[in-house]
Design an enzyme around this catalytic site. Structure first.
Site, PDB file in Angstrom:
ATOM      1  N   ASP A 102      24.617  22.739  29.234  1.00  0.00           N
ATOM      2  CA  ASP A 102      23.800  23.899  29.586  1.00  0.00           C
ATOM      3  C   ASP A 102      23.710  24.804  28.355  1.00  0.00           C
ATOM      4  OD1 ASP A 102      26.287  24.972  29.364  1.00  0.00           O
ATOM      5  OD2 ASP A 102      26.337  25.868  31.357  1.00  0.00           O
ATOM      6  N   ASP A 124      23.415  18.693  39.241  1.00  0.00           N
ATOM      7  CA  ASP A 124      24.833  18.819  38.866  1.00  0.00           C
ATOM      8  C   ASP A 124      25.448  19.880  39.747  1.00  0.00           C
ATOM      9  OD1 ASP A 124      23.560  21.187  37.386  1.00  0.00           O
ATOM     10  OD2 ASP A 124      25.715  21.527  37.163  1.00  0.00           O
ATOM     11  N   HIS A 135      37.399   9.832  44.340  1.00  0.00           N
ATOM     12  CA  HIS A 135      36.666   9.462  45.556  1.00  0.00           C
ATOM     13  C   HIS A 135      35.366  10.265  45.688  1.00  0.00           C
ATOM     14  CE1 HIS A 135      35.707   8.463  49.683  1.00  0.00           C
ATOM     15  NE2 HIS A 135      35.488   9.749  49.851  1.00  0.00           N
TER      16      HIS A 135
END
Lengths: 421, 527
Positions: free
Chosen positions: A91, A276, A345
Site C-alpha cells: 500500500d 486484502d 487454516h
C-alpha cells in the site's frame, strides 16, 4: 504486467484472469493475506507459499519505520529480506499515516506527520511513497492517496462532507505525481495502481473514475479505496458496483480492506479481482476458525472434547494433519503454535473460497456456487439483505429456490463470539 | 543379558545398549543407542545418546506449527509434562487415567518433590521418599493392568504399554537420595510380588531415571545461603527475569555427588535423563562425570524465547573469535576472552547484518556454492539443517482451482528434487523481534534445537574415536575455556526482550508474562 481475462461469468460480472508479474503468475480473483511487518504472523515465507498463496501484502508505512529503506536496499528488497519468492503488493502508507497518527496534517505537498521515533515533523509526499515502494521492490505499488478525514472515535475515514471532494481531487493530482516519479525511475518491472476515491458520493466517484480512466495507459490497475470503513453495507456494494462497472475491463480491480467470505464473493460477482484484509489472520489469533458452515469460536467450552478436525475436507496443514478441535481449544490464545495452526487454516479457507469462485466461473456455474455457499454459510441463520440485493443487481437471486429463507436487514449476521456456551 | 524386546510386555521395552563392546560405565561418558519397541509392531525407534529431548508446553513444542515440528530433524523425542495438559490436582489414580489416554512411548512416575522453599526438614524429606516410592508402586500396578500380553496368533500386540521413568527423589540430601534408590532395589513384599509379577523389585519395572536440576540447584544454593560468608544476591532486581534462577554459574561437585548418590547402587544400563540443564557446559560435565544420556532442550528453547540465536559447536573450533573466512561474524568475545554462546539478535548491531544465524555452521545454499568453487572458504563446517538456515522450497502446493497450475509452471513449480533457498538472516530476525512478530521465535526455536542436536552429534563423534574418553575430557576443557558460561549474552537479551515486551505487549498482561517467563517456555499471545 501481463493481464489476460480467461473466462467471464455468463450471468454476473465475475471473471477469471491470469496476472503475470515479476515474481510469477497469480490467478484472479484472489484474496491477499497481509504480512504487515514482512511476515504473515507466526509463519515463514515457505509455509505461506505451500498454502497455495502467490500474492501477499506488505505495509509501506510499517516497513519504512522498521527496518527502513536502507536495510531493505542492502538486503536486495523486501522479497529477499523475508524470503518470499512470489508476488508482493504494497500500500502507499497513506491510510496508516492518518489512522495511526492523530496529528497527521494533509497538505498539497503531502502528508505531514510526527516521526514516531524522533518526534520531528516528517513529510510523506507521493514521490517519497513511491520511492519507499521502490526500495521495497513490490510487484504492485499503490499511489499515495488522500483518504480524507479520519475519525479516531469512529475508527474509520469519514465518507461524506466537503473534505471528501477535496481529498478525491487531491488524490488525482497525487496520482499524476506518482506516475511521473515512477516512470522516470525506469523501474518498469514494478506496477503502479491508481486508487479511486470519492467516499459514498456517487457523483464524486464518477468524476474520479472519469479522470482515472483517462490515465489508463499509465497505470497497471485500479483499486477501489475509501470504503470498508464503517459505511452501511448497502451503500458499500453500490459504490463497488459503480466503480467495477466503469473501470476498464483490461485492468485488474482491487477492493481494499475486504475479508469476510460473503463480502469477497459479492465483490467478485460485481467484477472485483483482488482483495486484502487482516481479518482471517487476526481472527485466527482470537481463536476463530473460518469454515464453509460459518466461523467457529474454538475458545468455547463445547469444543473441549471434540476430536474432529476443524474441517475434514480442508487441505490445510492443520486439518490434514488431523489436529483436533479439542487440541486447538486447549492451546489457543495460550500457545503461539495455536495461533499458527489457525492462521494456516484461515488463509487456506479464504483461498478455497476464491479458488472455488475461479473454478465455478471457468465451469460456467458461478451463480450456483454463490447459492450453495450462502446456503451452507448462513443456512437458517438468515441471509444478509445487502448480499441478496447486491447479487440481484448482477442477476443472481439467492432466494430463488428457497423463498422461506430468513433475510436479515442491516449489515448482516453478527457471529456469536461469546466465551460462554 | 537377555534381549529386553523379547520379554513380556510389562517389562520395560526401552533398551539402552552400549555402542561398543564394552559395558556401559556406572559413571563417566556413555555412548549408546536407545531403542523403544512400540507395541504396534513398528520398527524400533532409535536414538543415539547422549542426545536431546525437546521440551513441550501444553502438548506442543512452543512456537512451532506441526509442519515445522515434522521438518525439524533435531526433534526426535518430545517430553510432554502432564501438568501442562491438565491444570488439576493430580492423584496417582487420575494420573493413571491420563497415561491410559495418552498412550506415550514412555511415562514418568509421579514423584513428591517438595515445592516449598528450601531447606526441608528431615521429616519432609523422609515423607517425600516414602511417597515417591508408593506412587511408583501404584504406577507399576497401573501399567500391569494396562499391559495385555501379546497374542500369539497375531503380529499386532493388544493393549497399551508404556515405559516408566522415575524421578529420583531425595532432594539435596545425598543420604536421602541413596535411601530412595535402595528402596527401589529391595525385594517386593509378598502381596506386591504377586501383584507385580514377574517383577522382583520396583526397579525391575523402571525403564530409566530422571533428574530435575531446578530443585537441586535451589537446594544447593539454599545451603550456600545459610553460610554467612556468601552474600545473598538472589534479591537483586534482574533476578526476576534472568533465565537462570540462581547465581552459581558452575555445576558444582555437590550437584554431581547428589546425582551419583542416586545412581550408585542402580544398574548402569538404564537411560538417565536430565531436565533443565543450565548450559552446554553443565551438560558436558554431566556427560563426562556422571554419565547422563538424555537432556531436555529447555535451555536452548528458552534462548529462542528471548531472541538468542545459538552459535557454538562441540568440539569448539580452533579460532572462532575471528570473523570466519566466509565473512560471517562469530559471537561476541568478552573481556575475559570467552565467546558468547550465541547472538542477542535484539542488539542494534544486527540491524544491518545480512548473514545467516550461525558462524560455525553453514547454510545449505552456501555449502552448495562452496561445492562448486575450487577452494572452499569454510571447508569443514557442518550444515545447519534448520528451516531458518536451510529453508526448503515447498515440494507441493495446495491448489484451489484447476487453473492454479498456471501459477506453477517452469521454475516456479514444485521442484523435482529438494530445492534449498537462501537462509533467513540476522537482520530479518532482528526486525521481527523488534516488531514483536511471532515468526522470530519459530525460526529461532528450530535453529537452536538444531544447534543442540549438532552439539550432541559432536559429543558422540568424539566419544566414538578410539581414545574416546580421554579426548572427550580435553575437548570439554577446551569448550569451557572457549565459551562464556556466565552467559552474559542471555542477561543482555533478557533486558532487551523485556523492553520490547513492555513497549509492544499489552499492558498488565505483558508485565505478568515477564514475571512468569522464568518458569515457562513460549509466550502468551497478544491479539
Amino acid at each position: 504486467m501481463e493481464f489476460e481475462v480467461l473466462a467471464r461469468c455468463h450471468t454476473t460480472r465475475a471473471r477469471v484472469s491470469r496476472m503475470k508479474l515479476a515474481h510469477g503468475v497469480t490467478m484472479l480473483p484472489t484474496f491477499m493475506p497481509v504480512a504487515t511487518q514482512a511476515a504473515i504472523k507466526g509463519l515463514t515465507a515457505q509455509q505461506v507459499e505451500a498454502l497455495g498463496i502467490t500474492l501477499i501484502l506488505n505495509n509501506t508505512y510499517h516497513l519504512n519505520l522498521r527496518p527502513g529503506t536502507e536495510v531493505l536496499k542492502e538486503a536486495g528488497g523486501a522479497h529477499q529480506f523475508q524470503g518470499w519468492r512470489r508476488n508482493l503488493l504494497t500500500d502507499s502508507g497513506g491510510f496508516q499515516l492518518v489512522s495511526l497518527n492523530k496529528f497527521t496534517k494533509i497538505t498539497e505537498e503531502g502528508a505531514l506527520f510526527e516521526s514516531p521515533f524522533t518526534g520531528e515533523p516528517t513529510m510523506l509526499t507521493p514521490e517519497e511513497s513511491i520511492s519507499i515502494q521502490h526500495a521495497i521492490g513490490s510487484d504492485i505499488m499503490m499511489q499515495l492517496d488522500d483518504v480524507g478525514k479520519f475519525s479516531h472515535s469512529l475508527l474509520h475515514t469519514l465518507t461524506t462532507g466537503p473534505r471528501v471532494g477535496e481529498a478525491m481531487w487531491r488524490t488525482i493530482r497525487w496520482l499524476d505525481r506518482c506516475i511521473e516519479f515512477h516512470e522516470k525511475s525506469g523501474r518498469s518491472h514494478q506496477n503502479l495502481f491508481a486508487i479511486v476515491q470519492g467516499g459514498i458520493d456517487s457523483v464524486l466517484r464518477d468524476q474520479c473514475l472519469n479522470e482515472m480512466i483517462k490515465r489508463k495507459d499509465r497505470v497497471a490497475g485500479y483499486a477501489i479505496g475509501g470504503l470498508s470503513g464503517g459505511e452501511e453495507k448497502d451503500v458499500f456494494w453500490r459504490i463497488i458496483k459503480q466503480c467495477a462497472d466503469r473501470l476498464p475491463a483490461d485492468r485488474p480491480r482491487y477492493s481494499m480492506g475486504i475479508g469476510f467470505a460473503e463480502d469477497l464473493l459479492v465483490c467478485v460477482a460485481l467484477g472485483v479481482d483482488m482483495a486484502d484484509c487482516v481479518f482471517p489472520t487476526r481472527t485466527a489469533r482470537f481463536g476463530v476458525a473460518l469454515t464453509f458452515s460459518g466461523p467457529i469460536n474454538l475458545r468455547l467450552g463445547k469444543h473441549a472434547a471434540d476430536l474432529q478436525p476443524i474441517d475434514g475436507t480442508c487441505p490445510c496443514p492443520t486439518c490434514s494433519d488431523g489436529t483436533s478441535r479439542a487440541m486447538l481449544h486447549h492451546i489457543i490464545t495460550l500457545e503461539t503454535a495455536g495461533a499458527h495452526a489457525l492462521t494456516q487454516h484461515n488463509i487456506v479457507f479464504e483461498a478455497r473460497v476464491m479458488g472455488g469462485a475461479r473454478e465455478a466461473i471457468m465451469n460456467g456455474n458461478f451463480p450456483d456456487y454463490l447459492k450453495t455457499f450462502f446456503a451452507n454459510y448462513f443456512g437458517d441463520a438468515g441471509y444478509p439483505e445487502w448480499c441478496v440485493n447486491a447479487l440481484r443487481s448482477v442477476g443472481v437471486d439467492l432466494l430463488e429456490d428457497r423463498p422461506d429463507t430468513k433475510v436479515i436487514s442491516g449489515d448482516g449476521t453478527v457471529w456469536e463470539y461469546s466465551d460462554r456456551a | 543379558m537377555t534381549d529386553p524386546y523379547s520379554q513380556p510386555r510389562f517389562i520395560p521395552n526401552i533398551a539402552l545398549r552400549s555402542a561398543s563392546s564394552a559395558e556401559l560405565p556406572l559413571f563417566g561418558p556413555r555412548l549408546a543407542r536407545l531403542g523403544v519397541q512400540r507395541p504396534d509392531g513398528s520398527p524400533p525407534l532409535e536414538v543415539y545418546t547422549p542426545a536431546l529431548i525437546t521440551a513441550t508446553s501444553r502438548g506442543v513444542v512452543p512456537h512451532l506449527s506441526r509442519d515445522h515440528v515434522r521438518t525439524t530433524q533435531a526433534i526426535r523425542w518430545v517430553h510432554v509434562p502432564f501438568e501442562s495438559l491438565y491444570a488439576l490436582r493430580v492423584t496417582p489414580h487420575a494420573w493413571e487415567l491420563y497415561v491410559a489416554a495418552c498412550n506415550p512411548d514412555a511415562v514418568v512416575a509421579l514423584s513428591d518433590t517438595p515445592f516449598t522453599p528450601h531447606p526441608h526438614s528431615q521429616k519432609r524429606l523422609t515423607k517425600s521418599i516414602e511417597r515417591s516410592a508408593i506412587w511408583l508402586l501404584e504406577t507399576l500396578k497401573a501399567q500391569k493392568k494396562g499391559a495385555i500380553p501379546v497374542a500369539e496368533d497375531t503380529d499386532i500386540p493388544q493393549g497399551r504399554h508404556s515405559n516408566v521413568f522415575v524421578h529420583m527423589a531425595g532432594g539435596g540430601s545425598a543420604q536421602a537420595r541413596t535411601a530412595f534408590s535402595q528402596s527401589m532395589l529391595e525385594p517386593l513384599e509378598t502381596r506386591e510380588l504377586e501383584q507385580l509379577k514377574p517383577l522382583q523389585r520396583l526397579d525391575d519395572g523402571v525403564a530409566g531415571y530422571i533428574f530435575d536440576l531446578v530443585p537441586l540447584h535451589q537446594a544447593l544454593s539454599a545451603k550456600e545461603r545459610t553460610a554467612p560468608s556468601i552474600p545473598d544476591e538472589s534479591h537483586n532486581a534482574m533476578n526476576t527475569i534472568t533465565p537462570r534462577a540462581e547465581d552459581s554459574s558452575h555445576t558444582s561437585p555437590e550437584l554431581q555427588n547428589l546425582l551419583k548418590a542416586s545412581l550408585h547402587d542402580l544398574p548402569p544400563h538404564k537411560p538417565r535423563l536430565v531436565n533443565s540443564a543450565r548450559s552446554p557446559h553443565e551438560i558436558l560435565r554431566l556427560i563426562r562425570d556422571v554419565g547422563i544420556d538424555l537432556f531436555d532442550g529447555h535451555w536452548a528453547q528458552r534462548a529462542a524465547d528471548i531472541g538468542v540465536a545459538l552459535d557454538f559447536c562441540f568440539p569448539a573450533p580452533a579460532h572462532s573469535a575471528e570473523p570466519r573466512k566466509s565473512g560471517i561474524l562469530g559471537p561476541r568475545r568478552r573481556d575475559d576472552g570467552a565467546n558468547d554462546l550465541g547472538h542477542n539478535l535484539y542488539n542494534a548491531a544486527y540491524a544491518h547484518d545480512h548473514s545467516r544465524l550461525a558462524s560455525c555452521y553453514l547454510d545449505t545454499v552456501s555449502s552448495q556454492k562452496n561445492a562448486d568453487s575450487a577452494v572452499s572458504p569454510s571447508a569443514g563446517l557442518r550444515i545447519c539443517p534448520c528451516a531458518a538456515c536451510s529453508p526448503v522450497a515447498p515440494s507441493a502446493y495446495i491448489t484451489h482451482s484447476s487453473v492454479d497450475k498456471l501459477s506453477y509452471t517452469d521454475e516456479m513449480g514444485p521442484p523435482e528434487s529438494k530445492r534449498y533457498l537462501p537462509p533467513f538472516t540476522r537482520s530479518y530476525i532482528h526486525h521481527l523481534l523488534h516488531t514483536h512478530e511471532m515468526s522470530a521465535h519459530s525460526l529461532l526455536v528450530m535453529h537452536n534445537l538444531s544447534v543442540m542436536d549438532a552439539f550432541f552429534a559432536g559429543v558422540r563423534s568424539v566419544l566414538e574415536s578410539p581414545s574416546g574418553g580421554d579426548t572427550f575430557g580435553e575437548k570439554v576443557d577446551e569448550f569451557v575455556q572457549m565459551y562464556d558460561e556466565s552467559m552474559v549474552v542471555f542477561d543482555e537479551a533478557t533486558v532487551d526482550w523485556a523492553e520490547v515486551e513492555r513497549a509492544r505487549g499489552k499492558g498488565r498482561m505483558a508485565r505478568e508474562k515477564i514475571k512468569q517467563a522464568e518458569s515457562s517456555l513460549g509466550r502468551a499471545l497478544d491479539l
